[in-house]
Design a protein around this motif. Sequence first.
Motif, PDB file in Angstrom:
ATOM      1  N   ILE A 265       2.360  -2.475   4.467  1.00 38.66           N
ATOM      2  CA  ILE A 265       2.736  -3.651   4.589  1.00 38.66           C
ATOM      3  C   ILE A 265       1.837  -4.651   4.215  1.00 38.66           C
ATOM      4  CG2 ILE A 265       3.205  -5.202   6.726  1.00 38.66           C
ATOM      5  CD1 ILE A 265       3.526  -2.674   8.300  1.00 38.66           C
ATOM      6  N   LEU A 266       0.532  -4.403   4.505  1.00 37.27           N
ATOM      7  CA  LEU A 266      -0.441  -5.513   4.117  1.00 37.27           C
ATOM      8  C   LEU A 266      -0.544  -5.686   2.651  1.00 37.27           C
ATOM      9  CD1 LEU A 266      -3.141  -5.185   6.920  1.00 37.27           C
ATOM     10  CD2 LEU A 266      -1.187  -6.977   6.675  1.00 37.27           C
ATOM     11  N   GLY A 267      -0.395  -4.416   1.969  1.00 37.32           N
ATOM     12  CA  GLY A 267      -0.563  -4.438   0.340  1.00 37.32           C
ATOM     13  C   GLY A 267       0.365  -5.682  -0.051  1.00 37.32           C
ATOM     14  N   PHE A 268       1.334  -5.806   0.208  1.00 35.95           N
ATOM     15  CA  PHE A 268       2.379  -6.867  -0.125  1.00 35.95           C
ATOM     16  C   PHE A 268       2.060  -8.068   0.213  1.00 35.95           C
ATOM     17  CE2 PHE A 268       5.238  -3.030  -0.127  1.00 35.95           C
ATOM     18  CZ  PHE A 268       5.561  -3.020  -1.510  1.00 35.95           C
ATOM     19  N   VAL A 269       1.261  -8.268   1.216  1.00 38.82           N
ATOM     20  CA  VAL A 269       0.907  -9.749   1.539  1.00 38.82           C
ATOM     21  C   VAL A 269       0.417 -10.633   0.474  1.00 38.82           C
ATOM     22  CG1 VAL A 269      -0.455 -11.305   3.165  1.00 38.82           C
ATOM     23  CG2 VAL A 269       0.820  -9.333   4.108  1.00 38.82           C
ATOM     24  N   PRO A 270      -0.767 -10.373  -0.364  1.00 39.31           N
ATOM     25  CA  PRO A 270      -1.230 -11.288  -1.352  1.00 39.31           C
ATOM     26  C   PRO A 270      -0.179 -11.550  -2.171  1.00 39.31           C
ATOM     27  CG  PRO A 270      -2.719  -9.352  -0.944  1.00 39.31           C
ATOM     28  CD  PRO A 270      -1.468  -9.287  -0.163  1.00 39.31           C
ATOM     29  N   LEU A 271       0.760 -10.676  -2.567  1.00 37.66           N
ATOM     30  CA  LEU A 271       1.896 -10.786  -3.574  1.00 37.66           C
ATOM     31  C   LEU A 271       2.801 -11.910  -3.243  1.00 37.66           C
ATOM     32  CD1 LEU A 271       2.217  -8.910  -6.126  1.00 37.66           C
ATOM     33  CD2 LEU A 271       4.030  -7.632  -4.967  1.00 37.66           C
ATOM     34  N   ILE A 272       3.199 -11.671  -1.822  1.00 40.59           N
ATOM     35  CA  ILE A 272       4.089 -12.654  -1.472  1.00 40.59           C
ATOM     36  C   ILE A 272       3.485 -13.820  -1.342  1.00 40.59           C
ATOM     37  CG2 ILE A 272       5.453 -12.970   0.706  1.00 40.59           C
ATOM     38  CD1 ILE A 272       6.089 -10.258   1.080  1.00 40.59           C
ATOM     39  N   MET A 273       2.302 -13.906  -1.023  1.00 41.06           N
ATOM     40  CA  MET A 273       1.421 -15.450  -0.784  1.00 41.06           C
ATOM     41  C   MET A 273       1.635 -16.019  -2.237  1.00 41.06           C
ATOM     42  SD  MET A 273      -1.302 -15.246   1.949  1.00 41.06           S
ATOM     43  CE  MET A 273      -2.782 -15.619   0.717  1.00 41.06           C
TER      44      MET A 273
ATOM     45  N   LEU B 212      -3.086 -13.069 -10.008  1.00 44.53           N
ATOM     46  CA  LEU B 212      -4.062 -13.436  -9.039  1.00 44.53           C
ATOM     47  C   LEU B 212      -3.916 -12.644  -7.771  1.00 44.53           C
ATOM     48  CD1 LEU B 212      -3.986 -17.417  -8.693  1.00 44.53           C
ATOM     49  CD2 LEU B 212      -5.806 -15.888  -9.800  1.00 44.53           C
ATOM     50  N   SER B 213      -2.951 -12.018  -7.740  1.00 45.47           N
ATOM     51  CA  SER B 213      -2.716 -11.053  -6.417  1.00 45.47           C
ATOM     52  C   SER B 213      -3.357  -9.668  -6.771  1.00 45.47           C
ATOM     53  CB  SER B 213      -1.465 -10.834  -5.823  1.00 45.47           C
ATOM     54  OG  SER B 213      -0.564 -10.393  -7.092  1.00 45.47           O
ATOM     55  N   GLU B 214      -3.749  -9.367  -7.897  1.00 40.68           N
ATOM     56  CA  GLU B 214      -4.298  -8.031  -8.291  1.00 40.68           C
ATOM     57  C   GLU B 214      -5.638  -7.906  -7.535  1.00 40.68           C
ATOM     58  OE1 GLU B 214      -5.436  -6.964 -12.525  1.00 40.68           O
ATOM     59  OE2 GLU B 214      -3.492  -7.007 -12.533  1.00 40.68           O
ATOM     60  N   MET B 215      -6.436  -8.600  -7.590  1.00 41.93           N
ATOM     61  CA  MET B 215      -7.770  -8.536  -6.903  1.00 41.93           C
ATOM     62  C   MET B 215      -7.552  -8.260  -5.429  1.00 41.93           C
ATOM     63  SD  MET B 215     -11.161  -9.320  -8.426  1.00 41.93           S
ATOM     64  CE  MET B 215     -11.817 -10.947  -7.876  1.00 41.93           C
ATOM     65  N   PRO B 216      -7.034  -9.202  -4.619  1.00 45.02           N
ATOM     66  CA  PRO B 216      -6.764  -8.910  -3.339  1.00 45.02           C
ATOM     67  C   PRO B 216      -6.039  -7.728  -3.064  1.00 45.02           C
ATOM     68  CG  PRO B 216      -5.983 -11.175  -3.822  1.00 45.02           C
ATOM     69  CD  PRO B 216      -6.578 -10.439  -4.934  1.00 45.02           C
ATOM     70  N   VAL B 217      -5.089  -7.250  -3.828  1.00 42.67           N
ATOM     71  CA  VAL B 217      -4.422  -6.267  -3.503  1.00 42.67           C
ATOM     72  C   VAL B 217      -5.319  -4.835  -3.513  1.00 42.67           C
ATOM     73  CG1 VAL B 217      -2.637  -4.556  -4.333  1.00 42.67           C
ATOM     74  CG2 VAL B 217      -2.087  -6.909  -4.128  1.00 42.67           C
ATOM     75  N   ALA B 218      -6.208  -5.102  -4.701  1.00 40.82           N
ATOM     76  CA  ALA B 218      -7.152  -3.734  -5.155  1.00 40.82           C
ATOM     77  C   ALA B 218      -8.129  -3.826  -3.954  1.00 40.82           C
ATOM     78  CB  ALA B 218      -7.698  -3.830  -6.447  1.00 40.82           C
ATOM     79  N   TRP B 219      -8.715  -5.118  -3.457  1.00 38.57           N
ATOM     80  CA  TRP B 219      -9.454  -4.903  -2.157  1.00 38.57           C
ATOM     81  C   TRP B 219      -8.858  -4.186  -1.030  1.00 38.57           C
ATOM     82  CZ3 TRP B 219     -10.674 -10.717  -2.508  1.00 38.57           C
ATOM     83  CH2 TRP B 219     -11.630 -10.894  -3.628  1.00 38.57           C
ATOM     84  N   LEU B 220      -7.708  -4.615  -0.770  1.00 39.07           N
ATOM     85  CA  LEU B 220      -6.785  -3.797   0.394  1.00 39.07           C
ATOM     86  C   LEU B 220      -6.807  -2.806   0.144  1.00 39.07           C
ATOM     87  CD1 LEU B 220      -4.028  -6.660   0.979  1.00 39.07           C
ATOM     88  CD2 LEU B 220      -5.872  -6.025   2.783  1.00 39.07           C
ATOM     89  N   GLU B 221      -6.606  -2.070  -0.967  1.00 42.01           N
ATOM     90  CA  GLU B 221      -6.196  -0.845  -1.337  1.00 42.01           C
ATOM     91  C   GLU B 221      -7.474  -0.026  -1.276  1.00 42.01           C
ATOM     92  OE1 GLU B 221      -4.566  -0.011  -5.264  1.00 42.01           O
ATOM     93  OE2 GLU B 221      -2.613  -0.512  -4.698  1.00 42.01           O
ATOM     94  N   SER B 222      -8.720  -0.397  -1.728  1.00 45.11           N
ATOM     95  CA  SER B 222      -9.635   0.286  -1.455  1.00 45.11           C
ATOM     96  C   SER B 222     -10.427   0.141  -0.090  1.00 45.11           C
ATOM     97  CB  SER B 222     -10.877  -0.349  -2.408  1.00 45.11           C
ATOM     98  OG  SER B 222     -11.041  -1.877  -2.174  1.00 45.11           O
ATOM     99  N   PHE B 223     -10.098  -0.908   0.609  1.00 50.55           N
ATOM    100  CA  PHE B 223     -10.130  -0.790   1.951  1.00 50.55           C
ATOM    101  C   PHE B 223      -9.417   0.213   2.742  1.00 50.55           C
ATOM    102  CE2 PHE B 223      -8.857  -2.219   6.400  1.00 50.55           C
ATOM    103  CZ  PHE B 223     -10.289  -1.933   7.169  1.00 50.55           C
ATOM    104  N   PHE B 224      -8.261   0.198   2.578  1.00 50.26           N
ATOM    105  CA  PHE B 224      -7.588   1.348   3.116  1.00 50.26           C
ATOM    106  C   PHE B 224      -7.880   3.014   2.771  1.00 50.26           C
ATOM    107  CE2 PHE B 224      -4.784  -2.290   4.249  1.00 50.26           C
ATOM    108  CZ  PHE B 224      -4.565  -1.974   5.712  1.00 50.26           C
ATOM    109  N   GLY B 225      -8.351   3.050   1.393  1.00 48.12           N
ATOM    110  CA  GLY B 225      -8.702   4.133   0.904  1.00 48.12           C
ATOM    111  C   GLY B 225     -10.090   4.440   1.822  1.00 48.12           C
ATOM    112  N   TRP B 226     -10.999   3.388   1.953  1.00 53.64           N
ATOM    113  CA  TRP B 226     -12.067   3.895   2.618  1.00 53.64           C
ATOM    114  C   TRP B 226     -11.860   4.092   4.219  1.00 53.64           C
ATOM    115  CZ3 TRP B 226     -13.479   0.860   6.865  1.00 53.64           C
ATOM    116  CH2 TRP B 226     -15.018   0.998   7.467  1.00 53.64           C
TER     117      TRP B 226
END
Length: 735
Positions: free
Chosen positions: A357-365, A314-328
């Motif tokens: 830091i934020l990349g881990f947030v969905p995982l932890i949540m 479940l955290s895969e998607m939000p993590v990917a969003w965050l990654e692409s956001f920071f990539g962007w």
Amino acid sequence: MHLKIALAGNPNAGKTTLFNQLTGARQHVGNYPGITVDHKEGFTHHNGEKITITDLPGTYSMTAYSAEELVSRDYLVNERPDVVIDIVDSSNLERNLYLTCQFLELGVPLVIALNMIDVAKDRGIQLNIKKLEILLGVPIVPIIARSGFGKEDLLEAAIDTASKNKAWISRDISYGKDLDTTLTELISLISKHNFLTETYPSRYTAIKYLENDEQILEKGQQYNSDVANKLEKIVSKTTEHTQKTLDVYPEAIIADHRYGYIKSIVRQGVEKRTFDADRLYTSDKIDKVLTNRLMGPAIMFLVLFSLYQFTFSLSEMPVAWLESFFGWLGGVIENSLPDGLIKSMIISGIIGGVGGILGFVPLIMFMFFGIAILEDSGYLARVAFMMDRVFRIFGLHGSSVMPFIVSGGIAGGCAVPGVMATRTLRSPKERMATMLTVPFMNCGAKIPVLALLIGAFFAENKALYMFLFTLLAWLVALLAAKFLRVTILRGSPTPFVMELPPYRFPTLRGLIIHTWERTYQYIKKAGTVILGISILLWALMTFPGLDDQYLTVFEEQRQETLSRFSPETIASLDQGSETFSGQTQGLADKLGEINNSQTEAALRNSIAGKVGGALEPLTMSAGFDWRTNIALIGGFAAKEVIVSTLGTAYSMGEVDAEEPASLGERLKNDSNWNRVVAVAALIFIMFYAPCFITVVCIAKESSWKWAFFSICFNTFFAFLAAVAVYQIGMFFQLG
Ligand code: GDP
Ligand code: MG
């Protein structure tokens, strides 16, 4: 008037639920100074007045044995709340009243919230509340914390009691003839010298002396050692006496009489059970299946595996969003800022750090949400119960299983939520041992490195090797835990005191609040430190950069290359495109090569590079050259960085951590690498210092001392293991 109310009670009595009902979102969670016991404070209003409510840690008693108990006690005597609401689980009246009894002894202004009357009713327990109120001499309000029933009445009663503003008077409970005589003697001495009387009622101090309470004894010595010595003398005489006549310490006699006091109250018609108490309650029936010797473990593995799947998929998607956001974001900055140090720092240091830091947030949540379900429903206690026998062998507790699994017990976890998950462990030593060993598991960031090296050197048996390395991680983690538990964390195992609470349906509100509290603490506590270290690591790999002399050499190479191509070719390269035709591609490749060598040279000249070089004589005993060393230093930022740094160090340009095939080829053909080196490197990477985000979490959950210990201990161990593998492997010429 600004009222202060404290909520106290046994674990699982419903404190947090009531706290949330009373305060809603108006709350603040922190830790008590120096220890990781939650300190929660919230607010509510009543008739226009502001009321502060503190949720004290749950305890069964008020001795000086655990951090929770000390915190509760100290809070009460130092902060002097206007009233204490003691939450009592009415379906477990006798046991819960044991703590109540101790509040009475302390003499705090008390109101009892008789919680879970719905559960009591379901179990056929009838309570005569009026009678209990008279016998205990304390206002009692029946409530259902979960639905909010009775909370207004409770607040009224609490405010009423608080406004009477009575002095603290301890309840006079008899502890038998011997102790009562001694108590009188102690009390008169205490009163005469006003010994600690501004903090504790005299009778309470006297009882604590009899109980041989370490904290009070120490305070007494500091306050007035003359009087303290006299008191201690009286107590030791009594102790000797009870030892001789009854073969027990006064402590045990006091506990017995407290139980007796409660029993005599409850048995006076306060509680009636309309059906047999031994009847199997629903929970017991469920437990027949869920903790069954054979089925129990099977179901448990299924549940844990689902939790793992739940968290990571479940955290895969939000993590990917965050990654692409920071990539962007990185892309935007890449294009809008001029080349140079500032740009490189913003992209690698700041964006890398914040993203980390934020990349881990969905995982932890998601993990905490899953754990909250298991915890609130009562299942987690069963898991701990079943695993306890296995983990005990290694000096750990049944509750350690969750952190291990989350950290990568099933390959691909993460030690950051793993470290946070150790909070479910009560004993500080077992918690520490768990926290220090979870980073040995194969987290998701180590997987690309494993894939790279296994893919390059053991291509024929990839799956088998992956599996073997996962087993090895478990083995090493558990043995390391055992080692810690017989050396620096020595201590007898805590008996399995975690009770098995009845199963309950968790509430969404409770789950969300639990999850948010823990996630927010991670962001708040780890955030700033992580950003700082991320910038520091960037600086280590960047400074001092290349001398002008070198830059001129690379520039000359570039000019020389350009001079060998026609102006048309150069012009078409400048236009830029994804692919070029013949000549132009040749030029692009040549220039790319020069750029890569320049990056490699700069890295070699950086502080990290120099350290890597300086360490080479030492690290060659494990087969690591300076390039590998730099990658390992970079791996402290995040283990997946090892792949990209190896790429740079081997002048491969950008290497995608997901597809490191070309780098694998390169390593395979390098004279310094062979199978033995690969295994030594794998072992080292699996077990050396945790990434710094994990280290920061360990520091925040315990102390910086332990965080540094984990860096040194793990690195030292990993290095020894790698040297052993390398030396033995080379001796038998397995390379
Ligand atoms: P704490 O350990 O004292 O903070 O207890 P919690 O507030 O976490 O409550 C433990 C469990 O009891 C949770 O699953 C609650 O939903 C449940 N609970 C609390 N109050 C009531 C109640 O009045 N009735 C019922 N049926 N369940 C309750
Ligand atoms: Mg709680």
